[in-house]
Write a protein that holds these residues in place. Sequence first.
Motif, mmCIF file in Angstrom:
data_model
loop_
_atom_site.group_PDB
_atom_site.id
_atom_site.type_symbol
_atom_site.label_atom_id
_atom_site.label_comp_id
_atom_site.label_asym_id
_atom_site.label_seq_id
_atom_site.Cartn_x
_atom_site.Cartn_y
_atom_site.Cartn_z
ATOM 1 N N LEU A 103 0.817 -1.218 0.000
ATOM 2 C CA LEU A 103 0.000 0.000 0.000
ATOM 3 C C LEU A 103 0.846 1.261 0.000
ATOM 4 C CD1 LEU A 103 -2.933 -0.939 2.420
ATOM 5 C CD2 LEU A 103 -3.067 -0.461 -0.032
ATOM 6 N N ILE A 104 1.965 1.229 0.708
ATOM 7 C CA ILE A 104 2.833 2.404 0.778
ATOM 8 C C ILE A 104 3.267 2.837 -0.615
ATOM 9 C CG2 ILE A 104 5.231 3.038 1.344
ATOM 10 C CD1 ILE A 104 4.780 1.902 4.107
ATOM 11 N N ASN A 105 3.606 1.882 -1.471
ATOM 12 C CA ASN A 105 4.046 2.227 -2.823
ATOM 13 C C ASN A 105 2.889 2.379 -3.802
ATOM 14 O OD1 ASN A 105 6.765 2.653 -2.548
ATOM 15 N ND2 ASN A 105 7.374 0.581 -3.116
ATOM 16 N N VAL A 106 1.832 1.587 -3.632
ATOM 17 C CA VAL A 106 0.692 1.690 -4.550
ATOM 18 C C VAL A 106 0.053 3.073 -4.457
ATOM 19 C CG1 VAL A 106 -1.676 0.906 -4.948
ATOM 20 C CG2 VAL A 106 0.157 -0.764 -4.695
ATOM 21 N N LEU A 107 -0.054 3.607 -3.239
ATOM 22 C CA LEU A 107 -0.728 4.892 -3.037
ATOM 23 C C LEU A 107 0.209 6.086 -3.207
ATOM 24 C CD1 LEU A 107 -2.967 3.912 0.020
ATOM 25 C CD2 LEU A 107 -3.639 4.171 -2.382
ATOM 26 N N ASN A 108 1.108 5.966 -4.138
ATOM 27 C CA ASN A 108 2.033 7.069 -4.424
ATOM 28 C C ASN A 108 2.002 7.362 -5.921
ATOM 29 O OD1 ASN A 108 4.054 8.940 -4.649
ATOM 30 N ND2 ASN A 108 5.679 7.633 -3.850
ATOM 31 N N PRO A 109 1.216 8.341 -6.361
ATOM 32 C CA PRO A 109 1.094 8.614 -7.798
ATOM 33 C C PRO A 109 2.387 9.090 -8.431
ATOM 34 C CG PRO A 109 0.109 10.387 -6.520
ATOM 35 C CD PRO A 109 0.419 9.292 -5.546
ATOM 36 N N LYS A 110 3.277 9.635 -7.604
ATOM 37 C CA LYS A 110 4.556 10.113 -8.144
ATOM 38 C C LYS A 110 5.381 8.953 -8.694
ATOM 39 C CE LYS A 110 5.850 13.808 -7.910
ATOM 40 N NZ LYS A 110 5.686 14.929 -8.851
ATOM 41 N N LEU A 111 5.168 7.754 -8.161
ATOM 42 C CA LEU A 111 5.917 6.595 -8.640
ATOM 43 C C LEU A 111 5.488 6.218 -10.049
ATOM 44 C CD1 LEU A 111 8.116 4.667 -7.802
ATOM 45 C CD2 LEU A 111 6.411 3.191 -6.756
ATOM 46 N N THR A 112 4.188 6.339 -10.329
ATOM 47 C CA THR A 112 3.707 6.072 -11.682
ATOM 48 C C THR A 112 4.276 7.085 -12.666
ATOM 49 O OG1 THR A 112 1.637 5.084 -10.916
ATOM 50 C CG2 THR A 112 1.663 5.908 -13.160
ATOM 51 N N ILE A 113 4.213 8.358 -12.290
ATOM 52 C CA ILE A 113 4.756 9.410 -13.148
ATOM 53 C C ILE A 113 6.251 9.217 -13.337
ATOM 54 C CG2 ILE A 113 5.029 11.899 -13.434
ATOM 55 C CD1 ILE A 113 2.156 10.906 -13.628
ATOM 56 N N PHE A 114 6.928 8.791 -12.261
ATOM 57 C CA PHE A 114 8.366 8.533 -12.340
ATOM 58 C C PHE A 114 8.664 7.450 -13.375
ATOM 59 C CE2 PHE A 114 11.527 5.383 -10.981
ATOM 60 C CZ PHE A 114 12.682 6.113 -11.191
ATOM 61 N N PHE A 115 7.931 6.345 -13.306
ATOM 62 C CA PHE A 115 8.129 5.274 -14.275
ATOM 63 C C PHE A 115 7.854 5.755 -15.688
ATOM 64 C CE2 PHE A 115 8.481 1.909 -11.120
ATOM 65 C CZ PHE A 115 9.195 0.941 -11.805
ATOM 66 N N PHE A 116 6.808 6.544 -15.820
ATOM 67 C CA PHE A 116 6.406 7.057 -17.132
ATOM 68 C C PHE A 116 7.504 7.937 -17.738
ATOM 69 C CE2 PHE A 116 3.716 9.903 -19.848
ATOM 70 C CZ PHE A 116 3.258 8.912 -20.709
ATOM 71 N N ALA A 117 8.194 8.698 -16.880
ATOM 72 C CA ALA A 117 9.250 9.596 -17.360
ATOM 73 C C ALA A 117 10.613 8.913 -17.414
ATOM 74 C CB ALA A 117 9.334 10.825 -16.447
ATOM 75 N N PHE A 118 10.814 7.914 -16.546
ATOM 76 C CA PHE A 118 12.132 7.293 -16.396
ATOM 77 C C PHE A 118 12.423 6.233 -17.455
ATOM 78 C CE2 PHE A 118 14.651 3.893 -14.172
ATOM 79 C CZ PHE A 118 15.859 4.581 -14.102
ATOM 80 N N LEU A 119 11.498 5.305 -17.614
ATOM 81 C CA LEU A 119 11.750 4.181 -18.512
ATOM 82 C C LEU A 119 12.020 4.574 -19.962
ATOM 83 C CD1 LEU A 119 9.291 1.402 -17.265
ATOM 84 C CD2 LEU A 119 11.755 1.573 -16.904
ATOM 85 N N PRO A 120 11.212 5.473 -20.546
ATOM 86 C CA PRO A 120 11.422 5.793 -21.967
ATOM 87 C C PRO A 120 12.810 6.336 -22.289
ATOM 88 C CG PRO A 120 9.284 6.569 -21.245
ATOM 89 C CD PRO A 120 10.009 6.151 -20.015
#
Length: 203
Positions: A113-130
């Motif tokens: 839950l600690i990581n799931v409820l962090n929208p910045k992590l999704t945005i991070f992946f979206f910006a980081f991986l590409p």
Amino acid sequence: MSTAFMVTTLVIVATPGTGALYTISAGISRGTKASIIAAIGCTLGIIPHMIAAITGLAALLHASAVAFQTLKYAGVAYLLYMAWTTLRDTSDLAVDEETSPRTALKVIRSGILINVLNPKLTIFFFAFLPQFVPAGQSNTLSRMLLLSLVFMLVTLVVFVLYGLFAAAVRDQVISRPNVVLWMRRSFAGTYAALAGRLALATK
């Protein structure tokens, strides 16, 4: 696998955040087994963000202020809940490596839950991986999956090391009640501070 990706990943993962804090707390309060379970939980919490980034759902969070704010404040509320429960816990710590299945489930659930409820992590992946997927490649999906799995593996290893270190100094910590009280207050304060930082976060 580029050196730049590995170095960047290591720096990002090793920088203490909510996941690392939770793993360290588990190691000190419950021992080695709980710290490893917590590390696994935090790592599993990355999966929804990884899927969101790869499938393009991160674009929704980026474009929709309502979706981003909803998830963000759910994360803030959960971090404040963690701070409150940590502060309220006045039980004595004891050296006991036995962890019941129910306790293990609660530890891993909180880590997720600690990581799931962090929208910045999704945005991070979206910006980081590409950044590490060359344009025009035919195997973009498999490449992003591989990079995501490597990121998760590094996260697991680093968090387990954090937890094992915390568990190693546990005996010295629990023999000093004042230190235990100070650490609980520090953990609670840090959770609250992280909640405040998340609350002020923008896309």
